[in-house]
Enzyme design. Sequence first.
Site, PDB file in Angstrom:
ATOM      1  N   HIS A 191       0.808  -1.226   0.000  1.00 53.04           N
ATOM      2  CA  HIS A 191       0.000   0.000   0.000  1.00 53.04           C
ATOM      3  C   HIS A 191       0.842   1.278   0.000  1.00 53.04           C
ATOM      4  CE1 HIS A 191       1.035  -0.212   4.257  1.00 53.04           C
ATOM      5  NE2 HIS A 191       0.752   1.074   4.325  1.00 53.04           N
TER       6      HIS A 191
HETATM    7  C1  UD1 Z   1      -1.868   5.256   6.336  1.00 52.10           C
HETATM    8  C2  UD1 Z   1      -0.576   5.684   7.033  1.00 52.10           C
HETATM    9  C3  UD1 Z   1       0.482   4.603   6.840  1.00 52.10           C
HETATM   10  C4  UD1 Z   1      -0.018   3.248   7.280  1.00 52.10           C
HETATM   11  C5  UD1 Z   1      -1.318   2.949   6.542  1.00 52.10           C
HETATM   12  C6  UD1 Z   1      -1.897   1.617   6.961  1.00 52.10           C
HETATM   13  C7  UD1 Z   1       0.034   8.072   7.168  1.00 52.10           C
HETATM   14  C8  UD1 Z   1       0.906   9.091   6.572  1.00 52.10           C
HETATM   15  N1  UD1 Z   1      -0.042   6.912   6.470  1.00 52.10           N
HETATM   16  O1  UD1 Z   1      -1.600   5.218   4.935  1.00 52.10           O
HETATM   17  O2  UD1 Z   1       1.617   4.930   7.603  1.00 52.10           O
HETATM   18  O3  UD1 Z   1       0.937   2.255   6.981  1.00 52.10           O
HETATM   19  O4  UD1 Z   1      -2.260   3.994   6.834  1.00 52.10           O
HETATM   20  O5  UD1 Z   1      -3.032   1.302   6.197  1.00 52.10           O
HETATM   21  O6  UD1 Z   1      -0.561   8.293   8.191  1.00 52.10           O
HETATM   22  N2  UD1 Z   1      -9.255   4.841   2.612  1.00 52.10           N
HETATM   23  C9  UD1 Z   1     -10.465   4.186   2.601  1.00 52.10           C
HETATM   24  N3  UD1 Z   1     -10.944   3.706   3.780  1.00 52.10           N
HETATM   25  C10 UD1 Z   1     -10.287   3.853   4.945  1.00 52.10           C
HETATM   26  C11 UD1 Z   1      -9.060   4.524   4.954  1.00 52.10           C
HETATM   27  C12 UD1 Z   1      -8.549   5.014   3.780  1.00 52.10           C
HETATM   28  O7  UD1 Z   1     -11.095   4.029   1.548  1.00 52.10           O
HETATM   29  O8  UD1 Z   1     -10.782   3.385   5.995  1.00 52.10           O
HETATM   30  C13 UD1 Z   1      -8.712   5.362   1.349  1.00 52.10           C
HETATM   31  C14 UD1 Z   1      -8.532   6.868   1.410  1.00 52.10           C
HETATM   32  O9  UD1 Z   1      -9.633   7.538   0.967  1.00 52.10           O
HETATM   33  C15 UD1 Z   1      -7.321   7.080   0.528  1.00 52.10           C
HETATM   34  C16 UD1 Z   1      -6.546   5.788   0.656  1.00 52.10           C
HETATM   35  O10 UD1 Z   1      -7.423   4.827   1.188  1.00 52.10           O
HETATM   36  O11 UD1 Z   1      -7.713   7.241  -0.787  1.00 52.10           O
HETATM   37  C17 UD1 Z   1      -5.304   5.937   1.499  1.00 52.10           C
HETATM   38  O12 UD1 Z   1      -5.638   6.203   2.859  1.00 52.10           O
HETATM   39  P1  UD1 Z   1      -4.735   7.125   3.825  1.00 52.10           P
HETATM   40  O13 UD1 Z   1      -5.225   6.988   5.217  1.00 52.10           O
HETATM   41  O14 UD1 Z   1      -4.607   8.447   3.232  1.00 52.10           O
HETATM   42  O15 UD1 Z   1      -3.293   6.541   3.756  1.00 52.10           O
HETATM   43  P2  UD1 Z   1      -2.771   5.070   3.850  1.00 52.10           P
HETATM   44  O16 UD1 Z   1      -2.173   4.758   2.542  1.00 52.10           O
HETATM   45  O17 UD1 Z   1      -3.819   4.123   4.374  1.00 52.10           O
END
Ligand code: UD1
Length: 364
Positions: free
Chosen positions: A207
Site C-alpha cells: 500500500h
Molecule cells: C496510512 C498511514 C500509513 C499506514 C497505513 C496503513 C500516514 C501518513 N499513512 O496510509 O503509515 O501504513 O495507513 O493502512 O498516516 N481509505 C479508505 N478507507 C479507509 C481509509 C482510507 O477508503 O478506511 C482510502 C482513502 O480515501 C485514501 C486511501 O485509502 O484514498 C489511502 O488512505 P490514507 O489513510 O490516506 O493513507 P494510507 O495509505 O492508508
Amino acid sequence: MSRVFHLIAAARPNFMKIAPIYHAMKAADGYTPVIVHTGQHYDANMSDSFFVDLGLPAPDFNLEVGSGTHAQQTGAVMIAYEQIITDTPPAATIVVGDVNSTIACTLAAKKLCLPVAHLEAGLRSRDWGMPEEINRIVTDSISDILWTPSPDGDDNLRNEGVAPERITRVGNVMMDSYELMRPRIEAETPREEFGLAEKGYGIVTLHRPSNVDAKETLGPLVDALKASAARIPLLFPLHPRTRKNLDTHGLLDDFLSATGIHVSEPINYIRFMGLVREAALVITDSGGIQEETTYLDIPCITLRENTERPVTVTEGTNRLATIADLQGYVDDILAGNWQSGVRPDLWDGKSAARVVDDLKKRLG
Ligand code: UD1
C-alpha cells in the site's frame, strides 16, 4: 483517584498497538484508558473489525477526520483533538506508531503542556521521502517518554541527542496482541475459504505510495506478482489505496484474472494472522508485517529500499527487495534457501506490562 490516559487510535496499524495497553491499564489500579479514534481510517474492514477482534470497546471519542492531503488530515486532527484536551485534559496522551494522527495529537498535546508518551519510538528508515519518517522524527523530538521496541531505537534516539532518562525499552507491543489473540488465531483456518493448502501459498500486502501510486512502478509490480503467482498461489487483500490505483491505471481486471492470484477485501486481525501463520511466504511493504513474520518465523520479502525495522533483517526472516528481485527470492524460499530467524529481545508478549510499570515509576 484514577488518572485518565488518552490512547490515540487512528489507522489500521495502530489498533494492535493500543489494544494490549488498553487491556493492561484496565487491569491496573488507578489507570483509566480513554480511546480517542481520530477517524483517519474509517471503513468497517479497516477499523471497526479490528476493534471487535482485539476486544476493544467503541472509542470514547471519534474525531471522524477521514481522508485528505497530509496537511488537511494532520490539521483536522490537531483542531479536533485540541478541543477535547482543552475540555478534559488527560494525565498523559499516549501515541503509537508513525501515522499522521500520531504527530498531530503529539503537537496538540505538547502545545497545551500535556505530557506525551510515544510507543514504538526511535525507529528510523532515514528515508525523508516517507511521510512516516517525518512523523517519527517530529513525534520523538517533542515527546516526554519514548518507549522503544529494539536496541536500534535506543541508539537512534541517543545519537539524536535525546536524554537517556526519556527512553525506556519495552519491546514490541505487536507481539502482545498476537499472544492475547493466539487461541482464537490458532482456532481458525481461513486459508480453507480461499482453497489454499497449508504452507502452499503466499500473502501479499502492498500500500506504500512509493509502490502503488505511479503506473511506472505498479505496472512492473503487477507483472512480477503474476510471474510469482505462477510458482505459488498468492492471496492479496487489497488496501483501498492499492485497489483505487490498480483501477485508475487500468490494471485491475487483468490482475484479478491472472492465474494463481486471489484478491480479497482487507481482512480483520484474527483471520489475517491465521493466514500469515500458515503461509509459505509473505510479500509486503508494511511495517508491522515485517515484525509479525519475524515473530512467526515466516520468510518475508519487503519491497522497499530501506526499513525502519532493521532487526527483522539482521535477526529475523526479512529481506529487502526490488521488484526485479521478487521472482528470484520467491524461488529461493520455495527451494528452502532462506534465513531462519530468532525472536528479538523483549518481543515476548509482555511489552504492555512494561509500559504500565514504566508509567508507575515515572508518574508515581
Ligand atoms: C496510512 C498511514 C500509513 C499506514 C497505513 C496503513 C500516514 C501518513 N499513512 O496510509 O503509515 O501504513 O495507513 O493502512 O498516516 N481509505 C479508505 N478507507 C479507509 C481509509 C482510507 O477508503 O478506511 C482510502 C482513502 O480515501 C485514501 C486511501 O485509502 O484514498 C489511502 O488512505 P490514507 O489513510 O490516506 O493513507 P494510507 O495509505 O492508508
